[in-house]
Motif scaffolding. Structure first.
Motif, PDB file in Angstrom:
ATOM      1  N   ALA A 101       0.838  -1.205   0.000  1.00 32.54           N
ATOM      2  CA  ALA A 101       0.000   0.000   0.000  1.00 32.54           C
ATOM      3  C   ALA A 101       0.874   1.256   0.000  1.00 32.54           C
ATOM      4  CB  ALA A 101      -0.948   0.004   1.186  1.00 32.54           C
ATOM      5  N   SER A 102       1.962   1.244   0.763  1.00 27.41           N
ATOM      6  CA  SER A 102       2.896   2.375   0.784  1.00 27.41           C
ATOM      7  C   SER A 102       3.559   2.557  -0.568  1.00 27.41           C
ATOM      8  CB  SER A 102       3.980   2.168   1.846  1.00 27.41           C
ATOM      9  OG  SER A 102       3.419   2.166   3.118  1.00 27.41           O
ATOM     10  N   ARG A 103       3.962   1.456  -1.190  1.00 29.11           N
ATOM     11  CA  ARG A 103       4.578   1.536  -2.517  1.00 29.11           C
ATOM     12  C   ARG A 103       3.598   2.113  -3.543  1.00 29.11           C
ATOM     13  NH1 ARG A 103       6.581  -3.540  -0.765  1.00 29.11           N
ATOM     14  NH2 ARG A 103       8.823  -3.411  -0.472  1.00 29.11           N
ATOM     15  N   ASP A 104       2.352   1.668  -3.459  1.00 28.23           N
ATOM     16  CA  ASP A 104       1.333   2.156  -4.385  1.00 28.23           C
ATOM     17  C   ASP A 104       1.126   3.659  -4.217  1.00 28.23           C
ATOM     18  OD1 ASP A 104      -0.842   1.485  -6.356  1.00 28.23           O
ATOM     19  OD2 ASP A 104      -2.093   2.297  -4.736  1.00 28.23           O
ATOM     20  N   ARG A 105       1.006   4.130  -2.969  1.00 30.97           N
ATOM     21  CA  ARG A 105       0.831   5.565  -2.721  1.00 30.97           C
ATOM     22  C   ARG A 105       2.027   6.357  -3.239  1.00 30.97           C
ATOM     23  NH1 ARG A 105      -1.187   3.671   2.077  1.00 30.97           N
ATOM     24  NH2 ARG A 105       0.784   4.005   3.160  1.00 30.97           N
ATOM     25  N   MET A 106       3.241   5.857  -2.989  1.00 30.36           N
ATOM     26  CA  MET A 106       4.442   6.549  -3.437  1.00 30.36           C
ATOM     27  C   MET A 106       4.495   6.627  -4.957  1.00 30.36           C
ATOM     28  SD  MET A 106       8.454   5.624  -2.816  1.00 30.36           S
ATOM     29  CE  MET A 106       8.351   4.197  -3.869  1.00 30.36           C
ATOM     30  N   PHE A 107       4.205   5.521  -5.632  1.00 28.25           N
ATOM     31  CA  PHE A 107       4.251   5.498  -7.093  1.00 28.25           C
ATOM     32  C   PHE A 107       3.230   6.480  -7.665  1.00 28.25           C
ATOM     33  CE2 PHE A 107       3.475   3.598 -11.314  1.00 28.25           C
ATOM     34  CZ  PHE A 107       4.771   3.585 -11.782  1.00 28.25           C
ATOM     35  N   HIS A 108       2.035   6.507  -7.102  1.00 30.96           N
ATOM     36  CA  HIS A 108       1.004   7.440  -7.571  1.00 30.96           C
ATOM     37  C   HIS A 108       1.412   8.886  -7.329  1.00 30.96           C
ATOM     38  CE1 HIS A 108      -2.628   4.789  -8.398  1.00 30.96           C
ATOM     39  NE2 HIS A 108      -1.576   4.006  -8.295  1.00 30.96           N
ATOM     40  N   GLN A 109       2.022   9.130  -6.185  1.00 34.93           N
ATOM     41  CA  GLN A 109       2.494  10.474  -5.876  1.00 34.93           C
ATOM     42  C   GLN A 109       3.554  10.907  -6.885  1.00 34.93           C
ATOM     43  OE1 GLN A 109       4.417  10.908  -2.009  1.00 34.93           O
ATOM     44  NE2 GLN A 109       2.779  12.344  -1.490  1.00 34.93           N
ATOM     45  N   TRP A 110       4.496  10.033  -7.193  1.00 34.99           N
ATOM     46  CA  TRP A 110       5.514  10.342  -8.196  1.00 34.99           C
ATOM     47  C   TRP A 110       4.867  10.670  -9.525  1.00 34.99           C
ATOM     48  CZ3 TRP A 110       9.957   6.180  -7.843  1.00 34.99           C
ATOM     49  CH2 TRP A 110      10.597   6.292  -6.606  1.00 34.99           C
ATOM     50  N   PHE A 111       3.913   9.834  -9.930  1.00 30.19           N
ATOM     51  CA  PHE A 111       3.243  10.030 -11.207  1.00 30.19           C
ATOM     52  C   PHE A 111       2.494  11.360 -11.224  1.00 30.19           C
ATOM     53  CE2 PHE A 111      -0.500   9.769 -13.899  1.00 30.19           C
ATOM     54  CZ  PHE A 111       0.078   9.452 -15.121  1.00 30.19           C
ATOM     55  N   GLU A 112       1.674  11.591 -10.210  1.00 27.74           N
ATOM     56  CA  GLU A 112       0.847  12.800 -10.157  1.00 27.74           C
ATOM     57  C   GLU A 112       1.687  14.070 -10.160  1.00 27.74           C
ATOM     58  OE1 GLU A 112      -2.517  13.020 -10.264  1.00 27.74           O
ATOM     59  OE2 GLU A 112      -2.657  10.837 -10.435  1.00 27.74           O
ATOM     60  N   ASN A 113       2.806  14.048  -9.454  1.00 25.92           N
ATOM     61  CA  ASN A 113       3.629  15.246  -9.319  1.00 25.92           C
ATOM     62  C   ASN A 113       4.606  15.458 -10.466  1.00 25.92           C
ATOM     63  OD1 ASN A 113       2.410  15.792  -6.865  1.00 25.92           O
ATOM     64  ND2 ASN A 113       3.973  14.733  -5.693  1.00 25.92           N
ATOM     65  N   SER A 114       4.905  14.421 -11.238  1.00 29.15           N
ATOM     66  CA  SER A 114       6.012  14.548 -12.177  1.00 29.15           C
ATOM     67  C   SER A 114       5.727  14.138 -13.613  1.00 29.15           C
ATOM     68  CB  SER A 114       7.204  13.727 -11.674  1.00 29.15           C
ATOM     69  OG  SER A 114       7.549  14.135 -10.380  1.00 29.15           O
ATOM     70  N   MET A 115       4.891  13.153 -13.836  1.00 31.30           N
ATOM     71  CA  MET A 115       4.740  12.617 -15.189  1.00 31.30           C
ATOM     72  C   MET A 115       3.796  13.461 -16.047  1.00 31.30           C
ATOM     73  SD  MET A 115       6.752   9.973 -15.540  1.00 31.30           S
ATOM     74  CE  MET A 115       6.126   8.995 -16.890  1.00 31.30           C
ATOM     75  N   GLY A 116       2.774  14.039 -15.484  1.00 31.71           N
ATOM     76  CA  GLY A 116       1.894  14.905 -16.255  1.00 31.71           C
ATOM     77  C   GLY A 116       0.682  14.203 -16.815  1.00 31.71           C
ATOM     78  N   LYS A 117      -0.484  14.584 -16.317  1.00 30.16           N
ATOM     79  CA  LYS A 117      -1.739  13.979 -16.768  1.00 30.16           C
ATOM     80  C   LYS A 117      -2.041  14.305 -18.222  1.00 30.16           C
ATOM     81  CE  LYS A 117      -3.794  14.150 -12.210  1.00 30.16           C
ATOM     82  NZ  LYS A 117      -4.856  14.724 -11.393  1.00 30.16           N
ATOM     83  N   GLU A 118      -1.496  15.408 -18.727  1.00 25.90           N
ATOM     84  CA  GLU A 118      -1.775  15.771 -20.117  1.00 25.90           C
ATOM     85  C   GLU A 118      -1.085  14.835 -21.104  1.00 25.90           C
ATOM     86  OE1 GLU A 118       1.839  17.852 -18.736  1.00 25.90           O
ATOM     87  OE2 GLU A 118      -0.181  17.767 -17.939  1.00 25.90           O
ATOM     88  N   LEU A 119      -0.055  14.123 -20.662  1.00 25.04           N
ATOM     89  CA  LEU A 119       0.683  13.212 -21.548  1.00 25.04           C
ATOM     90  C   LEU A 119       0.379  11.740 -21.294  1.00 25.04           C
ATOM     91  CD1 LEU A 119       4.210  14.889 -21.435  1.00 25.04           C
ATOM     92  CD2 LEU A 119       2.459  15.113 -23.212  1.00 25.04           C
ATOM     93  N   TYR A 120       0.019  11.398 -20.058  1.00 25.86           N
ATOM     94  CA  TYR A 120      -0.111   9.994 -19.670  1.00 25.86           C
ATOM     95  C   TYR A 120      -1.428   9.728 -18.962  1.00 25.86           C
ATOM     96  CZ  TYR A 120       4.916  10.340 -20.401  1.00 25.86           C
ATOM     97  OH  TYR A 120       6.150  10.581 -20.936  1.00 25.86           O
TER      98      TYR A 120
END
Length: 144
Positions: A101-120
């Motif tokens: 659960a911690s890994r999942d939250r961390m991965f989502h946080q990384w994605f949300e803050n860095s990858m960009g919803k407009e691209l992915y």
């Protein structure tokens, strides 16, 4: 479909020096001396082309202090992965230490803050099998 990566391009952007440890995997050592391996394995259970599982592993057992350069290094590799056209990434959090659960939250946080919803696009699921929670995500480019 064979993935392509440019190690020299990765190392221009990565805060930690990446070394190739296989066709689609890389290792790096943090300032603490903790060694990580990150990479991709073709997921033939989902599709015979273009779908890859993503993994992050470490053999070191000592506790990691907060180090944003780990996140930045992983994101540089993920961005390079998505330069390959038509690829889909799946990520299943390891359950061996019950910290999925911690890994999942961390991965989502990384994605949300860095990858960009407009691209992915990221889609997630959580399923309980015999009392164990499994967390999984699928990420693809919006133009895929």
């Amino acid at each position: 479909m064979e993935l392509t990566f440019s190690l020299s391009e990765l190392n221009k952007k990565s805060p930690y020096i990446l070394e190739s440890s296989g066709m689609c995997s890389f290792t790096f050592i943090t300032e603490q001396g903790k060694k990580y391996e990150i990479g991709f394995i073709q997921d033939l259970m989902i599709s015979d082309e273009g779908v890859y599982q993503f993994f992050i592993t470490t053999e070191d057992k000592f506790k990691t202090v907060l180090d944003r350069r780990i996140q930045q290094t992983v994101l540089v590799v993920l961005e390079e992965f998505f330069r390959n056209e038509g690829v889909v990434l799946d990520y299943i959090c390891a359950t061996d230490d019950h910290r999925q659960a911690s890994r999942d939250r961390m991965f989502h946080q990384w994605f949300e803050n860095s990858m960009g919803k407009e691209l992915y696009c990221l889609r997630s699921m959580n399923i309980d099998i015999d009392g164990t929670d499994y967390f999984a995500s699928v990420i693809m480019r919006n133009d895929n």
